[in-house]
Motif scaffolding. Structure first.
Motif, PDB file in Angstrom:
ATOM      1  N   THR A   1       0.816  -1.187   0.000  1.00  0.00           N
ATOM      2  CA  THR A   1       0.000   0.000   0.000  1.00  0.00           C
ATOM      3  C   THR A   1       0.861   1.253   0.000  1.00  0.00           C
ATOM      4  OG1 THR A   1      -1.545  -1.233   1.341  1.00  0.00           O
ATOM      5  CG2 THR A   1      -1.940   1.120   1.144  1.00  0.00           C
TER       6      THR A   1
ATOM      7  N   ASP B   1       2.830   0.991   2.718  1.00  0.00           N
ATOM      8  CA  ASP B   1       2.152   0.791   4.003  1.00  0.00           C
ATOM      9  C   ASP B   1       2.140   2.018   4.896  1.00  0.00           C
ATOM     10  OD1 ASP B   1       1.757  -1.849   3.304  1.00  0.00           O
ATOM     11  OD2 ASP B   1       3.497  -2.538   4.415  1.00  0.00           O
TER      12      ASP B   1
ATOM     13  N   GLU C   1      -3.961   8.688  -7.829  1.00  0.00           N
ATOM     14  CA  GLU C   1      -4.553   7.910  -6.753  1.00  0.00           C
ATOM     15  C   GLU C   1      -5.052   6.546  -7.201  1.00  0.00           C
ATOM     16  OE1 GLU C   1      -7.427   9.970  -4.454  1.00  0.00           O
ATOM     17  OE2 GLU C   1      -6.076  11.589  -3.905  1.00  0.00           O
TER      18      GLU C   1
ATOM     19  N   ARG D   1      -1.277  -1.230  -6.291  1.00  0.00           N
ATOM     20  CA  ARG D   1      -0.559  -0.243  -5.520  1.00  0.00           C
ATOM     21  C   ARG D   1       0.957  -0.454  -5.475  1.00  0.00           C
ATOM     22  NH1 ARG D   1      -3.915   2.309  -1.602  1.00  0.00           N
ATOM     23  NH2 ARG D   1      -6.100   1.954  -2.066  1.00  0.00           N
TER      24      ARG D   1
ATOM     25  N   SER E   1       5.782  -7.338   2.341  1.00  0.00           N
ATOM     26  CA  SER E   1       4.699  -6.780   1.526  1.00  0.00           C
ATOM     27  C   SER E   1       4.624  -7.515   0.200  1.00  0.00           C
ATOM     28  CB  SER E   1       4.915  -5.278   1.298  1.00  0.00           C
ATOM     29  OG  SER E   1       4.891  -4.573   2.508  1.00  0.00           O
TER      30      SER E   1
ATOM     31  N   PRO F   1      -6.521  -3.142  -0.884  1.00  0.00           N
ATOM     32  CA  PRO F   1      -6.627  -1.697  -0.674  1.00  0.00           C
ATOM     33  C   PRO F   1      -5.956  -1.222   0.604  1.00  0.00           C
ATOM     34  CG  PRO F   1      -8.678  -2.759  -0.046  1.00  0.00           C
ATOM     35  CD  PRO F   1      -7.799  -3.838  -0.615  1.00  0.00           C
ATOM     36  N   ASP F   2      -5.629  -2.138   1.512  1.00  0.00           N
ATOM     37  CA  ASP F   2      -5.028  -1.729   2.770  1.00  0.00           C
ATOM     38  C   ASP F   2      -4.229  -2.897   3.348  1.00  0.00           C
ATOM     39  OD1 ASP F   2      -6.964  -3.484   4.117  1.00  0.00           O
ATOM     40  OD2 ASP F   2      -8.411  -1.869   3.763  1.00  0.00           O
ATOM     41  N   ARG F   3      -3.480  -2.608   4.412  1.00  0.00           N
ATOM     42  CA  ARG F   3      -2.612  -3.616   5.023  1.00  0.00           C
ATOM     43  C   ARG F   3      -3.418  -4.779   5.589  1.00  0.00           C
ATOM     44  NH1 ARG F   3       2.528  -5.544   4.728  1.00  0.00           N
ATOM     45  NH2 ARG F   3       2.969  -6.753   6.605  1.00  0.00           N
ATOM     46  N   GLU F   4      -4.547  -4.498   6.193  1.00  0.00           N
ATOM     47  CA  GLU F   4      -5.366  -5.550   6.785  1.00  0.00           C
ATOM     48  C   GLU F   4      -5.777  -6.574   5.739  1.00  0.00           C
ATOM     49  OE1 GLU F   4      -9.506  -6.131   9.382  1.00  0.00           O
ATOM     50  OE2 GLU F   4      -9.114  -4.254   8.305  1.00  0.00           O
ATOM     51  N   THR F   5      -6.212  -6.091   4.583  1.00  0.00           N
ATOM     52  CA  THR F   5      -6.622  -7.001   3.516  1.00  0.00           C
ATOM     53  C   THR F   5      -5.427  -7.762   2.966  1.00  0.00           C
ATOM     54  OG1 THR F   5      -8.417  -5.486   2.952  1.00  0.00           O
ATOM     55  CG2 THR F   5      -7.835  -7.160   1.324  1.00  0.00           C
TER      56      THR F   5
END
Length: 616
Positions: free
Chosen positions: A18, A34, A113, A181, A504, A545-549
């Protein structure tokens, strides 16, 4: 040590995740996956370097195998080690952050973006060793060349739809997909070659050919110049006193040795004896028995050789290594067969008898990181992701965690081999006398290919256990060149190999186990696995879309890979054992994720005098 070629640069650029969001017209000095970069724009240097480190001295490193070219692009042949000292990338990572790159040949980067493109602005100070500027046109030519000549690159950079110079010193890569990303970070790892030099003539007036092998001394933009070699024996690099980037923040305190020499060996035992005789300076130990028993020699006893175990290299990566079965061969198509083979590997016995209890068994493709699937059945977001592919993955991934068979005694091994026979039976094999045969009466067997003798006792142990239940398994060690060529062309039954993972993961997963890489010669899909469920999970990782995912999707992928049983996992340790001749010093604090030798270390004249210097 292998060449830091464009192909290898791709292989080690294993970060995704991310990046910090950016406005399309906003230039950034770094790409961070991230979080915000640790070092702000205009930073002076990395925290882990000594800006006053003295310049001088010689460092000698071992290399193994051989070399037949100094062309870093070609997918075939063995490129000389250390070419990363000559050639540079658009951006360069820091050693105390995970997946963060800062400007080098490019001073700034921008991307929208939706991550549909990335633009790099070249550093106006960047120069080739002949004084010519490093241009955006060089970048474009390097990219187009590697895409044409390297199958790995063409797969790795497949999302790049177009590349164009859009202005003075600016180059833009436009992608065929949005939301990926990691792509700005990936493109920052592109190694840049001098177009004018490669399209010029050599000293004999002959036109150079980037598509051909060559042992002509290359020219690059890096801190060192390749100044000499002894074919098959050594390569010498000399620090360039006019290096353009010496005062760049990412270079201050680094590249402190006047000379960097690679000494080549084909046999590890011979190489270790050469280390003991002070023929090179640094030995990374890869054999537990040797680390435990072979260091009682005079230079160790009197302190001229220092032994040390470093944790830093293991903090930022996961690892899976072992005996990989080639699913392109029909004998390995049935997962029951692959599971059965794992039951013949008695790690506990090996750890007790030849490893001196120094290792732990690997049980994850992301071993040692938060990305490894946790104990117990999947839960939460990880379960939600797996539910999306429930019909495409083995049912066992929903039942609980993966566990390796446990041996360590004759009774345990006997039980494991009985289970192996049961699994072979379910797969259609039977015992005909002393032979394990298929429905056509053909004995089950395969060859294990090794890169040299180091793993031979481990491979023989696996082979002997399988042969006890009627298989015909053999072990074959080949030289480095043959190993690389056979690995690239998938010419093996079982190979001892592995995959390193960053914190990552992302686009490189397609090369590891994506269906698109199965027949792509030179890919790292050593197992030849092609599976729609795995493909779907890779896409989930790449587009997270994010670190959690990202973490949840990676754990889901880990479970599915383990359930597919494509490898007999072997072992690893949490520290990096190394010995060195005590003539070097380093900053008090090492970078969090690497040792930094020899890049951030320096020649210590006082220590060198006490140790006896080193030969030139």
């Amino acid at each position: 040590m292998k060449t830091l070629s464009i192909t290898l640069a791709i292989a080690v650029a294993m970060a995704a995740g991310t990046p910090v969001f950016s406005q399309e017209d906003e230039w950034h000095h770094a790409v961070a996956l991230d979080a915000e970069p640790k070092y702000p724009a205009g930073f002076e240097m990395f925290d882990y370097v000594n800006p006053d480190a003295p310049k001088g001295g010689l460092v000698r490193m071992p290399a193994f195998g051989g070399f037949d070219t100094f062309n870093p692009v070609l997918p075939l042949g063995e490129a000389g080690g250390g070419l990363g000292l000559v050639y540079e990338t658009l951006m360069t990572p820091s050693g105390d952050e995970s997946s963060v790159s800062y400007g080098l040949l490019a001073e700034a980067v921008q991307y929208p973006e939706d991550f549909s493109s990335v633009t790099f602005r070249m550093n106006p100070d960047a120069r080739w060793a002949d004084g010519e500027p490093v241009t955006a046109e060089d970048v474009l030519w390097s990219f187009e060349t590697v895409m044409e000549l390297s199958p790995i690159a063409s797969e790795y950079y497949a999302p790049v739809e177009s590349a164009e110079v859009i202005g003075e010193g600016e180059i833009r890569f436009t992608f065929s997909e949005t939301g990926n990303r990691e792509l700005p970070y990936i493109m920052g790892q592109l190694m840049v070659l001098p177009q004018h030099w490669w399209e010029g003539e050599n000293a004999d007036g002959e036109a150079r050919d980037i598509g051909a092998s060559t042992l002509e001394l290359p020219m690059g933009s890096g801190p060192y110049e390749l100044t000499g070699f002894d074919a098959g024996r050594s390569i010498s690099y000399t620090r360039n006193p006019d290096y353009w980037g010496a005062d760049e923040p990412v270079r201050i305190g680094t590249n402190n040795f006047d000379e960097y020499r690679l000494e080549y060996f084909r046999d590890l035992t011979v190489a270790f004896e050469a280390f003991k005789a002070d023929e090179f300076d640094w030995w990374a130990e890869n054999m537990a028995r040797r680390w435990a028993t072979a260091y009682d020699f005079p230079a160790v006893r009197d302190g001229r050789v220092v032994r040390e175990e470093f944790e830093e290299p293991y903090r930022g990566r996961g690892l899976m290594v072992g005996f990989i079965m080639n699913l392109r061969d029909e004998k390995f198509e049935n997962p029951l067969v692959r599971q059965a083979i794992n039951y013949a590997f008695d790690f506990e016995e090996l750890n007790r008898t030849i490893f001196y209890e120094q290792y732990s068994r690997i049980d994850s493709f992301f071993y040692g990181t938060e990305l490894a699937a946790p104990d117990g059945p999947p839960q939460g977001l990880e379960l939600e992701i797996l539910e999306e592919v429930r019909d495409l993955v083995p049912a066992s991934v929903f039942e609980g965690e993966y566990t390796n068979p446990v041996g360590g005694s004759e009774e345990a091994l006997r039980a494991n081999l009985q289970e192996a026979l049961r699994l072979f039976g379910e797969a259609g094999y039977t015992l005909n006398g002393t032979q394990l045969v298929d429905a056509n009466g053909q004995q089950f067997g395969f060859e294990i290919m090794l890169d040299g003798p180091t793993i031979e006792p481990v491979a023989l142990h696996l082979a002997q256990n399988l042969n006890r239940i009627g298989a015909n398994v053999t072990v074959r060690g080949v030289d480095s060149v043959q190993f690389v060529n056979r690995l690239r062309s998938f010419d093996y039954d079982v190979v001892y190999q592995g995959w390193a993972q960053s914190l990552s993961p992302g686009n490189e997963q397609r090369s590891f186990w994506g269906s698109s890489s199965v027949e792509e010669e030179g890919s790292r899909n050593y197992a030849g696995i092609s599976d729609p469920g795995i493909d779907a999970l890779i896409t989930k990782i790449v587009m997270a879309p994010d670190r959690e995912t990202l973490v949840a999707a990676t754990r889901a992928l880990d479970r599915v890979l383990l359930a597919n049983a494509i490898i007999v996992p072997s072992y690893t340790r949490s520290a990096y054992p190394a010995a060195r001749w005590n003539r070097f010093s380093h900053p008090e604090t090492l970078p969090e994720f690497e040792i930094g030798f020899p890049t951030n270390w320096w020649w210590d004249e006082e220590k060198a005098a006490a140790t006896g210097g080193n030969s030139r």
